[in-house]
Design an enzyme around this catalytic site. Structure first.
Site, PDB file in Angstrom:
ATOM      1  N   LYS A 156       4.938   4.745  -4.970  1.00  6.51           N
ATOM      2  CA  LYS A 156       5.116   3.657  -4.006  1.00  6.51           C
ATOM      3  C   LYS A 156       5.349   2.313  -4.699  1.00  6.51           C
ATOM      4  CE  LYS A 156       1.758   6.032  -1.079  1.00  6.51           C
ATOM      5  NZ  LYS A 156       1.032   6.729  -2.152  1.00  6.51           N
ATOM      6  N   ASP A 195       0.737  12.670  -4.681  1.00  5.14           N
ATOM      7  CA  ASP A 195       0.984  11.327  -4.160  1.00  5.14           C
ATOM      8  C   ASP A 195       0.298  10.295  -5.059  1.00  5.14           C
ATOM      9  OD1 ASP A 195       1.797   9.765  -1.441  1.00  5.14           O
ATOM     10  OD2 ASP A 195      -0.067   8.943  -2.265  1.00  5.14           O
ATOM     11  N   TYR A 220      -2.300   2.447  -7.739  1.00  2.00           N
ATOM     12  CA  TYR A 220      -3.412   3.357  -7.997  1.00  2.00           C
ATOM     13  C   TYR A 220      -3.754   3.493  -9.478  1.00  2.00           C
ATOM     14  CZ  TYR A 220      -2.164   5.054  -3.283  1.00  2.00           C
ATOM     15  OH  TYR A 220      -1.845   5.175  -1.957  1.00  2.00           O
ATOM     16  N   HIS A 230       5.148   0.411  -0.067  1.00  2.00           N
ATOM     17  CA  HIS A 230       3.727   0.653   0.176  1.00  2.00           C
ATOM     18  C   HIS A 230       3.207  -0.069   1.418  1.00  2.00           C
ATOM     19  CE1 HIS A 230      -0.093   1.828  -2.282  1.00  2.00           C
ATOM     20  NE2 HIS A 230      -0.266   2.038  -0.999  1.00  2.00           N
TER      21      HIS A 230
END
Length: 329
Positions: free
Chosen positions: A94, A59, A64, A127
């Site tokens: 996302k 994930d 990120y 997200h």
């Protein structure tokens, strides 16, 4: 010395089938959201270690900054023969708030695929149920940059991503019953997954029932409370009730939390880059909680942990999290 003796036997992880794509999704995935957000050689190595242990579900997200590290790890795993095909993996990324505009969704996914060195994702999620001014990937989001999301047009663009073959499935993250309902009402392709905070301190009973009724798989992030992250807390891992259950069973508190989520029929994404803890987090499938232990967990007082009032807005929230979630507790 034979280096193979240092390699732990691979753990087999159960899977669920996403009906819309017929793709198999492992019920435990490795999260890659480190605090602060960044990718690194250490991130890549941790992902390689995870693949060797048996992780097949990974994930990530634009926010990120770990897409490139994950892509590098997958490429190396393939070159080393640890996996034979990319198809053995389940990769989620996302769409960040600033790209949550109809004309930016497809380009955002294409950029993620470029970062990941992949031709397709297995799952692409919105997200958050809000948009932001284009061009900014700051976290937290500045108050003045928030914009209401046009759910209909953004979801239509997500459907286009699926129709173009850029992702096998599409879904959402941090969506309440009400907001998920808005997507479902106008969707030609319904969300396959809703990824939300869930752990023994925030059990999401109402949302779990709603998703089950609508045929939407629920994925839990922060199943251990996201200890060590700026958005997390220690309360799950320091819970006395969970410690008592763990001690009685000879398990870790993390294993108890993950087993509990698994027994609720929920997929979990758990982040650890420590090899021993990554291994322990997969060792939850050959034992179970007793009814008494499950009831004890169900009685833990409930309050949202990771998503506090200032979670996504840097200058005080544009709206409280209760408003963002439509007051659905």
């Amino acid at each position: 010395m034979d280096s193979s003796s240092d390699v732990a036997p691979m753990i087999s992880v159960p899977e669920v089938v996403i009906e819309s794509s017929n793709k198999r999704m492992p019920v435990v995935g490795l999260g890659t959201a480190a605090s602060p957000f960044a990718g690194s050689e250490a991130t890549k190595q941790a992902i390689l270690d995870a693949i060797k242990l048996g992780y097949r579900h990974f994930d990530t997200a634009t926010l990120y900054q770990t897409e490139e590290s994950l892509g590098d790890a997958i490429a190396e795993a393939l070159s080393l023969g640890i996996i034979k095909s990319r198809d053995e993996l389940f990769v989620t990324s996302k769409l960040w708030c600033s790209d949550a505009h109809q004309d930016l969704v497809v380009p955002a996914l294409q950029k993620s695929l470029e970062n990941l060195q992949l031709e397709y994702l297995d799952l692409y999620l919105i997200h958050w149920p809000v948009s932001a001014k284009p061009g900014s990937y700051e976290f937290p989001v500045k108050k003045d940059d928030f914009l209401p999301m046009d759910f209909k047009s953004v979801w239509a663009a997500m459907e286009e991503c699926r129709n173009l073959g850029l992702t096998k499935s599409i879904g959402v993250s941090n969506f309440s019953c009400k907001k998920l309902g808005e997507i479902l009402t106008g969707a030609k392709i319904p969300p396959a997954v809703n990824q939300v905070e869930m752990n023994p301190f925030w059990q999401q009973n109402k949302l779990r029932e709603f998703c089950k009724e609508k045929g939407v798989l629920l994925t839990a992030y922060a199943p251990l409370g996201a200890r060590g992250a700026i958005w997390g807390s220690n309360r799950v891992m320091e819970c006395e009730e969970l410690k008592q259950i763990a001690d009685a069973k000879g398990k870790t508190i993390a294993q108890v939390c993950l087993r509990w989520a698994y027994e609720q029929g929920v997929i979990v994404v758990v982040k650890s880059f420590n090899k021993q803890r990554m291994k322990e987090n997969l060792e939850i499938f050959n034992w179970e909680l007793s009814d008494e232990e499950s009831n004890k967990i169900s009685e833990i007082p409930q309050s949202r942990g990771c998503l506090g009032e200032d979670y996504i807005s840097i200058n005080g929230p544009i709206k409280s999290m209760e408003e963002l979630w439509d007051g659905e507790i």
